[in-house]
Design a protein around this motif. Structure first.
Motif, PDB file in Angstrom:
ATOM      1  N   LEU A 129       0.842  -1.200   0.000  1.00 39.02           N
ATOM      2  CA  LEU A 129       0.000   0.000   0.000  1.00 39.02           C
ATOM      3  C   LEU A 129       0.876   1.248   0.000  1.00 39.02           C
ATOM      4  N   ARG A 130       1.873   1.282   0.871  1.00 40.99           N
ATOM      5  CA  ARG A 130       2.769   2.444   0.918  1.00 40.99           C
ATOM      6  C   ARG A 130       3.543   2.592  -0.393  1.00 40.99           C
ATOM      7  N   HIS A 131       3.923   1.466  -0.978  1.00 37.50           N
ATOM      8  CA  HIS A 131       4.648   1.470  -2.253  1.00 37.50           C
ATOM      9  C   HIS A 131       3.795   2.087  -3.354  1.00 37.50           C
ATOM     10  N   GLN A 155      -3.328   1.086  -9.949  1.00 35.03           N
ATOM     11  CA  GLN A 155      -2.881   1.171  -8.565  1.00 35.03           C
ATOM     12  C   GLN A 155      -3.945   1.791  -7.661  1.00 35.03           C
ATOM     13  N   GLY A 156      -4.780   2.661  -8.223  1.00 36.12           N
ATOM     14  CA  GLY A 156      -5.882   3.206  -7.435  1.00 36.12           C
ATOM     15  C   GLY A 156      -6.839   2.106  -7.000  1.00 36.12           C
ATOM     16  N   ALA A 157      -7.180   1.218  -7.937  1.00 38.90           N
ATOM     17  CA  ALA A 157      -8.072   0.106  -7.607  1.00 38.90           C
ATOM     18  C   ALA A 157      -7.417  -0.838  -6.607  1.00 38.90           C
ATOM     19  N   GLU A 158      -6.118  -1.092  -6.781  1.00 35.08           N
ATOM     20  CA  GLU A 158      -5.416  -1.988  -5.861  1.00 35.08           C
ATOM     21  C   GLU A 158      -5.273  -1.381  -4.471  1.00 35.08           C
ATOM     22  N   LYS A 174      -6.599  -1.644   1.214  1.00 29.99           N
ATOM     23  CA  LYS A 174      -7.145  -1.041   2.431  1.00 29.99           C
ATOM     24  C   LYS A 174      -8.268  -1.898   3.004  1.00 29.99           C
ATOM     25  N   LEU A 175      -9.117  -2.416   2.127  1.00 34.15           N
ATOM     26  CA  LEU A 175     -10.198  -3.292   2.568  1.00 34.15           C
ATOM     27  C   LEU A 175      -9.643  -4.592   3.140  1.00 34.15           C
ATOM     28  N   ALA A 200      -6.063  -4.791  10.670  1.00 33.70           N
ATOM     29  CA  ALA A 200      -4.733  -4.168  10.589  1.00 33.70           C
ATOM     30  C   ALA A 200      -4.868  -2.784   9.982  1.00 33.70           C
ATOM     31  N   GLN A 201      -3.866  -1.947  10.246  1.00 30.57           N
ATOM     32  CA  GLN A 201      -3.851  -0.577   9.760  1.00 30.57           C
ATOM     33  C   GLN A 201      -2.694  -0.368   8.792  1.00 30.57           C
ATOM     34  N   PRO A 202      -2.773   0.636   7.915  1.00 29.44           N
ATOM     35  CA  PRO A 202      -1.628   0.971   7.074  1.00 29.44           C
ATOM     36  C   PRO A 202      -0.425   1.384   7.921  1.00 29.44           C
TER      37      PRO A 202
END
Length: 238
Positions: free
Chosen positions: A184-186, A217-220, A225-226, A233-235
């Motif tokens: 996610l951070r990547h 990447q927006g969809a991913e 996040k889901l 868990a959190q980002p």
């Protein structure tokens, strides 16, 4: 005349695991080559033959193609680790999708660099093409020099060597969660880089690629996040 009871079930031959990975590896290599071919074709198709010059060393276009290829390839590496290690089918599918999509995009960028007669890697430190502060995924402004601390990540969102070592040391749920957090951070860092390049380039091929990156990447990112939420868990902290 034989009854159903007399009929023996058909023999099922399971494909060896090594064969499956050879097929997957071959598929991903083909995706990379297709991307490179498409990149060269698209560049030839959209560039004006009468233009003053193709993008040169130090330009936004060349720097983006070089650095985003490196950025994408780390995501491909992390996805490969996840695909081989996780037992979660949802994460396996996500990892394969990331590998396939980002390898195709790397192929496009390497195709451009070949046509522009530029090296695949920048000479010197990365991100020298980013001469102005950029806005990160959290809305905060950050200068290019601030995202490459000594011993830290090469570019926004990239994992450090220490983080990759930790990822490889985990298994089970801790592995799945940490992979999702790193990815996610990547993606968030790569999105900021892509938006910066698109805002400062007039090359149609680059703008088309950025649109593809932002879409996939927006969809991913929404999916990750889901998936983190479902796993309580959190980002990672910004």
């Amino acid at each position: 005349m034989s009854s159903e009871a007399d009929l023996e079930p058909a023999e099922v031959t399971e494909q060896p695991s090594w064969s499956r990975w050879v097929i997957i590896g071959g598929t991903l290599l083909a995706v990379l080559l297709i991307g490179a071919t498409a990149g060269m074709f698209l560049t030839r198709a959209v560039d004006d033959p009468g233009a003053a010059a193709v993008p040169g060393r130090g330009s936004v276009e060349v720097g983006f193609a070089q650095d985003m290829s490196t950025h994408h390839l780390q995501a491909v590496t992390m996805a490969g680790i996840a695909r081989d290690r996780t037992t979660d089918l949802e994460i396996k599918q996500l990892a394969f999708d990331i590998e396939r999509t980002q390898l195709e995009q790397v192929g496009r960028m390497k195709g451009w660099l070949m046509l522009w007669d530029q090296p695949e890697q920048p000479i010197g430190a990365p991100m020298q093409w980013m001469t102005e502060p950029m806005t990160g995924h959290d809305g905060m402004s950050m200068a290019p020099s601030s995202v490459n601390p000594a011993g830290g990540a090469l570019m926004p969102g990239m994992a450090t060597d220490t983080e990759l070592t930790k990822l490889r040391s985990l298994s089970g749920r801790p592995f799945d969660v940490y992979f999702l957090q790193l990815m996610l951070r990547h993606h968030q860092g790569g999105t900021a880089m892509a938006q910066y390049a698109a805002a400062r380039s007039s090359v149609p091929a680059l703008k088309a690629l950025v649109n593809s990156i932002l879409t996939s990447q927006g969809a991913e990112m929404d999916q990750i996040k889901l998936m983190l939420s479902v796993r309580n868990a959190q980002p990672l902290p910004a």
